[in-house]
Design a protein around this motif. Structure first.
Motif, PDB file in Angstrom:
ATOM      1  N   TRP A  14     -20.443 -17.944   7.952  1.00  0.00           N
ATOM      2  CA  TRP A  14     -19.938 -19.296   8.138  1.00  0.00           C
ATOM      3  C   TRP A  14     -20.653 -19.959   9.314  1.00  0.00           C
ATOM      4  CZ3 TRP A  14     -15.670 -21.313   5.255  1.00  0.00           C
ATOM      5  CH2 TRP A  14     -15.120 -20.401   4.341  1.00  0.00           C
ATOM      6  N   VAL A  15     -20.919 -21.262   9.181  1.00  0.00           N
ATOM      7  CA  VAL A  15     -21.609 -21.977  10.249  1.00  0.00           C
ATOM      8  C   VAL A  15     -21.160 -23.433  10.272  1.00  0.00           C
ATOM      9  CG1 VAL A  15     -23.601 -22.535   8.791  1.00  0.00           C
ATOM     10  CG2 VAL A  15     -23.878 -22.435  11.281  1.00  0.00           C
ATOM     11  N   ALA A  16     -21.088 -23.995  11.464  1.00  0.00           N
ATOM     12  CA  ALA A  16     -20.752 -25.410  11.641  1.00  0.00           C
ATOM     13  C   ALA A  16     -21.989 -26.129  12.171  1.00  0.00           C
ATOM     14  CB  ALA A  16     -19.577 -25.568  12.608  1.00  0.00           C
ATOM     15  N   CYS A  17     -22.861 -26.557  11.245  1.00  0.00           N
ATOM     16  CA  CYS A  17     -24.105 -27.221  11.633  1.00  0.00           C
ATOM     17  C   CYS A  17     -24.612 -28.052  10.467  1.00  0.00           C
ATOM     18  CB  CYS A  17     -25.151 -26.184  12.051  1.00  0.00           C
ATOM     19  SG  CYS A  17     -26.722 -26.898  12.573  1.00  0.00           S
ATOM     20  N   HIS A  18     -24.963 -29.313  10.740  1.00  0.00           N
ATOM     21  CA  HIS A  18     -25.441 -30.203   9.678  1.00  0.00           C
ATOM     22  C   HIS A  18     -26.749 -29.725   9.053  1.00  0.00           C
ATOM     23  CE1 HIS A  18     -22.268 -32.961  10.407  1.00  0.00           C
ATOM     24  NE2 HIS A  18     -22.715 -33.410  11.565  1.00  0.00           N
ATOM     25  N   LEU A  19     -27.495 -28.881   9.755  1.00  0.00           N
ATOM     26  CA  LEU A  19     -28.751 -28.355   9.202  1.00  0.00           C
ATOM     27  C   LEU A  19     -28.535 -27.623   7.884  1.00  0.00           C
ATOM     28  CD1 LEU A  19     -30.306 -26.983  12.492  1.00  0.00           C
ATOM     29  CD2 LEU A  19     -31.436 -28.634  10.994  1.00  0.00           C
ATOM     30  N   TYR A  20     -27.332 -27.104   7.674  1.00  0.00           N
ATOM     31  CA  TYR A  20     -27.057 -26.292   6.500  1.00  0.00           C
ATOM     32  C   TYR A  20     -26.181 -27.025   5.485  1.00  0.00           C
ATOM     33  CZ  TYR A  20     -28.994 -23.065   9.777  1.00  0.00           C
ATOM     34  OH  TYR A  20     -29.835 -22.473  10.687  1.00  0.00           O
ATOM     35  N   ASN A  21     -26.086 -28.337   5.631  1.00  0.00           N
ATOM     36  CA  ASN A  21     -25.349 -29.162   4.681  1.00  0.00           C
ATOM     37  C   ASN A  21     -26.359 -30.009   3.907  1.00  0.00           C
ATOM     38  OD1 ASN A  21     -23.719 -31.071   3.360  1.00  0.00           O
ATOM     39  ND2 ASN A  21     -22.171 -30.991   4.972  1.00  0.00           N
ATOM     40  N   ASP A  22     -26.476 -29.761   2.612  1.00  0.00           N
ATOM     41  CA  ASP A  22     -27.482 -30.450   1.798  1.00  0.00           C
ATOM     42  C   ASP A  22     -27.346 -31.970   1.856  1.00  0.00           C
ATOM     43  OD1 ASP A  22     -28.517 -28.027   1.051  1.00  0.00           O
ATOM     44  OD2 ASP A  22     -27.415 -27.915  -0.842  1.00  0.00           O
ATOM     45  N   LYS A  23     -26.164 -32.439   2.196  1.00  0.00           N
ATOM     46  CA  LYS A  23     -25.920 -33.873   2.265  1.00  0.00           C
ATOM     47  C   LYS A  23     -26.813 -34.554   3.306  1.00  0.00           C
ATOM     48  CE  LYS A  23     -21.582 -34.734   2.576  1.00  0.00           C
ATOM     49  NZ  LYS A  23     -20.222 -34.972   3.122  1.00  0.00           N
ATOM     50  N   TYR A  24     -27.236 -33.777   4.325  1.00  0.00           N
ATOM     51  CA  TYR A  24     -27.990 -34.371   5.434  1.00  0.00           C
ATOM     52  C   TYR A  24     -29.434 -33.887   5.485  1.00  0.00           C
ATOM     53  CZ  TYR A  24     -23.227 -35.425   6.846  1.00  0.00           C
ATOM     54  OH  TYR A  24     -21.931 -35.874   6.873  1.00  0.00           O
ATOM     55  N   ASN A  25     -29.958 -33.433   4.358  1.00  0.00           N
ATOM     56  CA  ASN A  25     -31.328 -32.916   4.333  1.00  0.00           C
ATOM     57  C   ASN A  25     -32.347 -33.920   4.858  1.00  0.00           C
ATOM     58  OD1 ASN A  25     -30.730 -30.387   3.421  1.00  0.00           O
ATOM     59  ND2 ASN A  25     -31.251 -30.754   1.282  1.00  0.00           N
ATOM     60  N   ASP A  26     -32.193 -35.185   4.473  1.00  0.00           N
ATOM     61  CA  ASP A  26     -33.161 -36.202   4.882  1.00  0.00           C
ATOM     62  C   ASP A  26     -33.186 -36.383   6.392  1.00  0.00           C
ATOM     63  OD1 ASP A  26     -33.789 -36.577   2.261  1.00  0.00           O
ATOM     64  OD2 ASP A  26     -32.575 -38.389   1.996  1.00  0.00           O
ATOM     65  N   ALA A  27     -32.030 -36.237   7.023  1.00  0.00           N
ATOM     66  CA  ALA A  27     -31.939 -36.440   8.475  1.00  0.00           C
ATOM     67  C   ALA A  27     -32.678 -35.359   9.246  1.00  0.00           C
ATOM     68  CB  ALA A  27     -30.481 -36.482   8.912  1.00  0.00           C
ATOM     69  N   PHE A  28     -32.887 -34.202   8.614  1.00  0.00           N
ATOM     70  CA  PHE A  28     -33.506 -33.064   9.310  1.00  0.00           C
ATOM     71  C   PHE A  28     -34.831 -32.666   8.677  1.00  0.00           C
ATOM     72  CE2 PHE A  28     -28.963 -32.679  10.146  1.00  0.00           C
ATOM     73  CZ  PHE A  28     -28.967 -32.546  11.521  1.00  0.00           C
ATOM     74  N   GLU A  29     -35.487 -33.570   8.035  1.00  0.00           N
ATOM     75  CA  GLU A  29     -36.746 -33.253   7.375  1.00  0.00           C
ATOM     76  C   GLU A  29     -37.743 -32.673   8.376  1.00  0.00           C
ATOM     77  OE1 GLU A  29     -40.101 -35.343   4.481  1.00  0.00           O
ATOM     78  OE2 GLU A  29     -38.440 -36.526   5.280  1.00  0.00           O
ATOM     79  N   GLY A  30     -38.265 -31.475   8.060  1.00  0.00           N
ATOM     80  CA  GLY A  30     -39.223 -30.817   8.938  1.00  0.00           C
ATOM     81  C   GLY A  30     -38.599 -29.966  10.018  1.00  0.00           C
ATOM     82  N   LYS A  31     -37.266 -30.043  10.165  1.00  0.00           N
ATOM     83  CA  LYS A  31     -36.612 -29.270  11.221  1.00  0.00           C
ATOM     84  C   LYS A  31     -35.912 -28.028  10.676  1.00  0.00           C
ATOM     85  CE  LYS A  31     -35.849 -33.046  14.492  1.00  0.00           C
ATOM     86  NZ  LYS A  31     -34.878 -33.711  15.371  1.00  0.00           N
ATOM     87  N   LYS A  32     -35.457 -28.083   9.453  1.00  0.00           N
ATOM     88  CA  LYS A  32     -34.706 -26.964   8.907  1.00  0.00           C
ATOM     89  C   LYS A  32     -35.539 -25.689   8.851  1.00  0.00           C
ATOM     90  CE  LYS A  32     -31.189 -26.159   5.426  1.00  0.00           C
ATOM     91  NZ  LYS A  32     -30.395 -26.796   4.392  1.00  0.00           N
ATOM     92  N   ALA A  33     -36.817 -25.846   8.537  1.00  0.00           N
ATOM     93  CA  ALA A  33     -37.698 -24.678   8.456  1.00  0.00           C
ATOM     94  C   ALA A  33     -37.829 -23.999   9.813  1.00  0.00           C
ATOM     95  CB  ALA A  33     -39.071 -25.098   7.947  1.00  0.00           C
TER      96      ALA A  33
END
Length: 338
Positions: A315-334
Motif C-alpha cells: 500500500w502507498v499514498a502517492c500520486h505517482l502510483y495513481n494512473d489518474k495523474y500520469n500526465d502530471a508526472f510524465e518522465g518522473k515515474k520511471a
C-alpha cells in the motif's frame, strides 16, 4: 506471510492535541492498518512523525480524537465498564522506550513485575505470586536474586528485560513495544530483539514494534508501516518494502541505512531529502511530504493522495502510483520505480 486472523483493525485513527484557541497539533491524522495475530508489525518514521502517539492511542493511554481501534472485533475507545477496561488492560500491554523512567524506583523488581498479577488477581497465594515472578525473571534471562533489588541497580539492558517481564506477567495477547531498544547500547539491542522474538514464538504474542532503526525493524518485522507527519505513507511486507520501496520518503529513509560492504556503500545512490519536517500544527495542503519531495508537482499541493494497494499487500499514498495523474508526472515515474 499468509494473511491470518486480524487481531487489531485501526481505522482512520486521529489524535489531535489542542494547544490554544487557534492551534491544534495533529500528531496522528487519519491512519488505517491491520495487525494480524502472531505477527510483528513495524512502525517507522522520523522523530515527531506520530508513531509513538499512534501506539499510545491504540493502547488507550491517549483518548482518540476520531477513528476506531478494534481489538478482537471490539472498539477499545468506546466507553467501557471497569470490568471491561480491566480485561482490556490485561490483554494489551506496553514496553516503554526508557526502561528506567518507566520503572518505579521505590519498588523492588519483584513488586514491579507482580503489580499486574496483584491487580488482576492472578495468584492465589504469596508463594504462587513469588513463583510466578521468579519464573518471569528466568524467562527474560535474569535470576531470582534480582527480584529483591531496585531498578537503579541494573544496566539499561537488564531494566528493559524487567519491563518485558512486567508486560508478560498478565499473559497479554498484544504488546506495543515503543522504541524498546533505542536507549540501549548496540551490543545489547540484538539481545533484547532476540528475546522478544523468542517470547513471541513461545507465547504466541503479537507485536506493534515502533522504532526508527530501520535495519532492526527489517530483522524483527513481518510487515512494516512508514509514517510521515501524522499520515501513513506506505505499508508492505518487510521483504517487499526493503527490496522495492515505492514512496519517495521510504526510498530516502532506506537509502540512509549504512551498509557494511564499503564497495556497495560507495556505489549505491543516496537520496537526500531537503528541508525540515513541517509543523504538525500547520501541515502542508495535499500530500504532507510534497514540500520535501523531489517529484512533487502542483497536483500534490491540491489533492490528498489516496492510500491504495498498488501491488498485492503493498500500500502507498502517492500520486505517482495513481494512473489518474500520469500526465502530471510524465518522465518522473520511471525515476521513482527504477
Amino acid at each position: 506471510m499468509a494473511k491470518q486472523e486480524k487481531l487489531l483493525e485501526i481505522k482512520d485513527l486521529k489524535k489531535h492535541f489542542k494547544l490554544d484557541r487557534n492551534s491544534t497539533l495533529k500528531a496522528v491524522d487519519g491512519i488505517t492498518f491491520d495487525i494480524y495475530k502472531g505477527e510483528t508489525f513495524g512502525l517507522v518514521g522520523e522523530s515527531g512523525c506520530g508513531k509513538s502517539t499512534a501506539g499510545r492511542t491504540i493502547m488507550r493511554l491517549y483518548e482518540a480524537t476520531a477513528g476506531e481501534v478494534d481489538f478482537n472485533g471490539e472498539n477499545v475507545h468506546t466507553k467501557k465498564t471497569k470490568r471491561e477496561l480491566k480485561k482490556f488492560n490485561r490483554d494489551m500491554q506496553m514496553i516503554f522506550q526508557d526502561p528506567y523512567a518507566s520503572l518505579n524506583p521505590r519498588m523492588t523488581v519483584k513488586d514491579i513485575i507482580a503489580e499486574g498479577i496483584d491487580i488482576h488477581g492472578l495468584a492465589k497465594s504469596k508463594q504462587e505470586r513469588l513463583d510466578r515472578v521468579n519464573e518471569l525473571l528466568k524467562t527474560v534471562g535474569l535470576s531470582e536474586e534480582h527480584g529483591n533489588r531496585y531498578p537503579h541497580e541494573f544496566s539499561g539492558g537488564q531494566r528493559q528485560r524487567i519491563g518485558i517481564a512486567r508486560a508478560l506477567a498478565v499473559d497479554p495477547e498484544f504488546i506495543v513495544a515503543d522504541e524498546p531498544i533505542s536507549a540501549l547500547d548496540v551490543s545489547i539491542q540484538a539481545q533484547v530483539v532476540n528475546l522478544l522474538q523468542r517470547l513471541q514464538k513461545e507465547h504466541g504474542l503479537t507485536y506493534l514494534f515502533i522504532a526508527h532503526d530501520l535495519s532492526m525493524v527489517k530483522h524483527i518485522s513481518d510487515r512494516v508501516g512508514v509514517m510521515y507527519l501524522g499520515n501513513m505513507a506506505e505499508i508492505a511486507t518487510s521483504d517487499d518494502l526493503y527490496a522495492e520501496p515505492l514512496h519517495p520518503y521510504t526510498q530516502a529513509l532506506l537509502s540512509a541505512i549504512p551498509i557494511s560492504d564499503p564497495e556497495v556503500e560507495r556505489s549505491r545512490e543516496r537520496i537526500i531529502v531537503e528541508g525540515d519536517v513541517p509543523s504538525p500544527v500547520n501541515p502542508p495542503s495535499g500530500c504532507r511530504f510534497r514540500t520535501r519531495c523531489p517529484f512533487a508537482t502542483d497536483i500534490c499541493a491540491e489533492v490528498v493522495p489516496e492510500f491504495q494497494e498498488y501491488e498485492k499487500d503493498h500500500w502507498v499514498a502517492c500520486h505517482l502510483y495513481n494512473d489518474k495523474y500520469n500526465d502530471a508526472f510524465e518522465g518522473k515515474k520511471a525515476l521513482v520505480t527504477k
